[in-house]
Design a protein around this motif. Structure first.
Motif, PDB file in Angstrom:
ATOM      1  N   THR A 306       0.785  -1.205  -0.113  1.00 35.59           N
ATOM      2  CA  THR A 306      -0.182   0.332  -0.365  1.00 35.59           C
ATOM      3  C   THR A 306       0.851   1.431   0.048  1.00 35.59           C
ATOM      4  O   THR A 306       0.462   2.239  -0.126  1.00 35.59           O
ATOM      5  CB  THR A 306      -0.742  -0.370   1.405  1.00 35.59           C
ATOM      6  N   ASP A 307       2.036   1.099   0.095  1.00 33.94           N
ATOM      7  CA  ASP A 307       3.490   2.501   0.185  1.00 33.94           C
ATOM      8  C   ASP A 307       3.981   1.585  -0.996  1.00 33.94           C
ATOM      9  O   ASP A 307       5.670   1.534  -0.920  1.00 33.94           O
ATOM     10  CB  ASP A 307       3.929   2.568   1.154  1.00 33.94           C
ATOM     11  N   SER A 308       3.683   1.882  -2.098  1.00 34.61           N
ATOM     12  CA  SER A 308       4.451   1.774  -3.334  1.00 34.61           C
ATOM     13  C   SER A 308       4.821   3.212  -4.369  1.00 34.61           C
ATOM     14  O   SER A 308       4.281   3.709  -4.644  1.00 34.61           O
ATOM     15  CB  SER A 308       4.592   0.687  -4.096  1.00 34.61           C
ATOM     16  N   LYS A 309       5.727   2.952  -5.114  1.00 31.32           N
ATOM     17  CA  LYS A 309       6.203   3.957  -5.662  1.00 31.32           C
ATOM     18  C   LYS A 309       7.458   2.980  -7.251  1.00 31.32           C
ATOM     19  O   LYS A 309       8.212   2.480  -6.243  1.00 31.32           O
ATOM     20  CB  LYS A 309       6.806   5.331  -5.253  1.00 31.32           C
ATOM     21  N   GLN A 310       6.967   4.203  -8.405  1.00 31.42           N
ATOM     22  CA  GLN A 310       7.655   3.130  -9.450  1.00 31.42           C
ATOM     23  C   GLN A 310       8.184   4.223  -9.567  1.00 31.42           C
ATOM     24  O   GLN A 310       8.181   5.111 -10.093  1.00 31.42           O
ATOM     25  CB  GLN A 310       6.949   2.139 -10.208  1.00 31.42           C
ATOM     26  N   ILE A 311       9.855   3.556  -9.976  1.00 29.90           N
ATOM     27  CA  ILE A 311      10.547   4.280 -10.768  1.00 29.90           C
ATOM     28  C   ILE A 311      11.244   3.937 -12.283  1.00 29.90           C
ATOM     29  O   ILE A 311      11.495   2.548 -12.546  1.00 29.90           O
ATOM     30  CB  ILE A 311      11.863   4.934  -9.972  1.00 29.90           C
ATOM     31  N   LEU A 312      11.210   4.538 -13.588  1.00 31.08           N
ATOM     32  CA  LEU A 312      11.197   4.575 -14.960  1.00 31.08           C
ATOM     33  C   LEU A 312      12.415   5.275 -15.064  1.00 31.08           C
ATOM     34  O   LEU A 312      13.148   5.962 -14.789  1.00 31.08           O
ATOM     35  CB  LEU A 312      10.218   4.651 -16.409  1.00 31.08           C
ATOM     36  N   MET A 313      12.945   4.229 -16.684  1.00 30.34           N
ATOM     37  CA  MET A 313      14.744   4.076 -16.571  1.00 30.34           C
ATOM     38  C   MET A 313      14.822   3.660 -17.815  1.00 30.34           C
ATOM     39  O   MET A 313      14.602   3.197 -18.944  1.00 30.34           O
ATOM     40  CB  MET A 313      15.667   3.241 -15.922  1.00 30.34           C
ATOM     41  N   PRO A 314      14.440   5.035 -18.794  1.00 27.79           N
ATOM     42  CA  PRO A 314      14.509   5.284 -20.314  1.00 27.79           C
ATOM     43  C   PRO A 314      15.913   5.378 -21.085  1.00 27.79           C
ATOM     44  O   PRO A 314      15.901   4.161 -22.032  1.00 27.79           O
ATOM     45  CB  PRO A 314      13.912   6.321 -20.428  1.00 27.79           C
ATOM     46  N   LYS A 315      17.068   5.216 -20.025  1.00 23.19           N
ATOM     47  CA  LYS A 315      18.025   5.172 -20.733  1.00 23.19           C
ATOM     48  C   LYS A 315      18.731   3.438 -20.354  1.00 23.19           C
ATOM     49  O   LYS A 315      19.451   2.675 -20.483  1.00 23.19           O
ATOM     50  CB  LYS A 315      19.000   5.897 -20.594  1.00 23.19           C
ATOM     51  N   SER A 316      18.036   2.768 -19.450  1.00 21.94           N
ATOM     52  CA  SER A 316      18.833   1.097 -19.245  1.00 21.94           C
ATOM     53  C   SER A 316      17.358   0.045 -19.332  1.00 21.94           C
ATOM     54  O   SER A 316      16.341   0.230 -19.809  1.00 21.94           O
ATOM     55  CB  SER A 316      18.518   0.893 -17.665  1.00 21.94           C
ATOM     56  N   GLY A 317      18.757  -0.504 -20.108  1.00 27.11           N
ATOM     57  CA  GLY A 317      18.044  -2.614 -20.136  1.00 27.11           C
ATOM     58  C   GLY A 317      17.603  -2.749 -18.723  1.00 27.11           C
ATOM     59  O   GLY A 317      18.082  -2.960 -17.977  1.00 27.11           O
ATOM     60  N   HIS A 318      17.846  -4.350 -19.169  1.00 17.44           N
ATOM     61  CA  HIS A 318      17.459  -5.384 -17.948  1.00 17.44           C
ATOM     62  C   HIS A 318      18.353  -4.809 -16.067  1.00 17.44           C
ATOM     63  O   HIS A 318      18.468  -4.867 -15.213  1.00 17.44           O
ATOM     64  CB  HIS A 318      16.682  -6.942 -18.628  1.00 17.44           C
ATOM     65  N   TYR A 319      19.940  -4.644 -17.315  1.00 18.08           N
ATOM     66  CA  TYR A 319      20.755  -4.595 -15.972  1.00 18.08           C
ATOM     67  C   TYR A 319      20.898  -3.258 -15.647  1.00 18.08           C
ATOM     68  O   TYR A 319      21.529  -2.832 -15.548  1.00 18.08           O
ATOM     69  CB  TYR A 319      22.205  -5.752 -16.325  1.00 18.08           C
TER      70      TYR A 319
END
Length: 343
Positions: A306-319
């Motif tokens: 219930t306390d979550s946050k997402q951070i997207l990284m457009p310059k990164s692949g899986h590793y």
């Protein structure tokens, strides 16, 4: 008659040459395999002399290797992906973290310097072994679990079994255990086909595997240590990795039943480079499907807390831990600050 005799003579010569070429080829293969076998035995003997970079603790009658930095609480606990590199995937990140809190990475049983032991390769057993390791080294609680890929699936078992010990979770482009819900049959078959176990065991015996995995880390100065250690100790890790692969489906099925971390802080770090599947998936339609499905699965991970946050990284692949380690380091520092604040 003379023509027929000539043709027969030519055919005999032809088959003689084919036989000779075949024998030369077979002899060459035998020599190469023998050379590889000897090279592998020498390499293994040299690898046994490499001094471990961490320490050992006995967990249920076998030694497990861990690498620790810092002291004081909380403890950041790293769980590695489906990967023969073990704790090495987190090595550089640990060097950059403050020593005001503890960070621990480790090698799962059978990987790198950890002995295999006798426990099954189940999610529950992996979690129990890690918890025992942390207890025996007196790692300060609470724990912040950081899991990359398959490691993100494994931390579910740990949090489910020891919820009072966990202060936060960071998922680094985590595997989604119930991925079949989001993938078409063709794509699901492609992404779950796994490593060719029989071939890799053969390759491991004759020194081919260590050449195949030689450049697993980026060819950069800061990864020189990992690029030397991981191939050298691959002969130890290979069987355990294939064993984990054999248990993967069962582990994912069990993990998919664990659907909540409660209200503990959760950070979901997601790779978002649109070209990250270009090398692995040539079919344009399947690649687009994979990008969309991964996006949906990563968003669904947010429902774990219930306390979550997402951070997207457009310059990164899986590793992400290799391509943008500074983002992982920042996320860890923020999580430490958050759970250290007085309630």
């Amino acid at each position: 008659m003379a023509q027929i005799y000539l043709e027969k003579k030519m055919m005999k010569r032809f088959f003689k040459w084919v036989k000779m070429i075949g024998l030369v080829f077979i002899s060459l293969v035998i020599v190469l395999l023998l050379t590889g076998f000897i090279f592998e035995r020498i390499s293994r003997n040299n690898a046994e002399k490499i001094k471990p970079d961490g320490n050992f603790v006995e967990v249920e009658n076998h030694l497990m290797h861990f690498y620790q930095k810092g002291n004081g609480g909380p403890t950041v606990v790293f769980e590695t992906a489906f990967d023969p590199a073990g704790h090495l995937q987190w090595y550089n990140i640990q060097q950059q973290l403050p020593i005001s809190f503890t960070s621990i990475s480790y090698d799962r049983s059978g990987i790198l310097w950890s002995e295999r032991g006798e426990n099954p390769k189940s999610g529950e057993d992996v979690a129990r072994e890690l918890h025992l390791l942390l207890e025996k080294v007196n790692a300060p609680k609470p724990y912040i679990l950081v899991g990359h890929s398959f490691g993100g699936t494994l931390v579910r078992f740990f949090d489910n079994r020891y919820p009072k010990d966990v202060g936060g979770v960071i998922l680094v482009d985590s595997q989604y255990p119930d991925d079949q819900r989001f993938l078409s049959p063709d794509l699901y078959k492609m992404v779950t086909q796994g490593l060719p176990g029989g071939f890799l065991k053969f390759a491991n015996t004759f020194g081919i595997a260590r050449l195949m995995f030689k450049g697993m880390f980026p060819n950069e100065k800061q990864y020189r240590y990992q690029n030397s250690i991981m191939p050298a100790l691959l002969f130890k890790s290979a069987d355990a990795v294939l064993e984990e692969q054999d248990e993967m489906k069962c582990i994912k099925n069990e993990a998919s039943k664990i659907r909540s971390f409660g209200n503990i802080p959760l950070l979901v770090l997601t790779a978002a480079d649109e070209k990250r599947y270009d090398a692995a998936i040539k079919d344009k339609k399947l690649k687009t499907e994979m990008l969309n499905a991964w996006s949906k699965m990563q968003k669904d991970l947010l429902h774990l807390s219930t306390d979550s946050k997402q951070i997207l990284m457009p310059k990164s692949g899986h590793y992400i831990n290799q391509e943008q380690p500074e983002v992982v380091e920042k996320a860890i520092n923020e999580m430490v600050d958050k759970i250290s604040q007085p309630k």
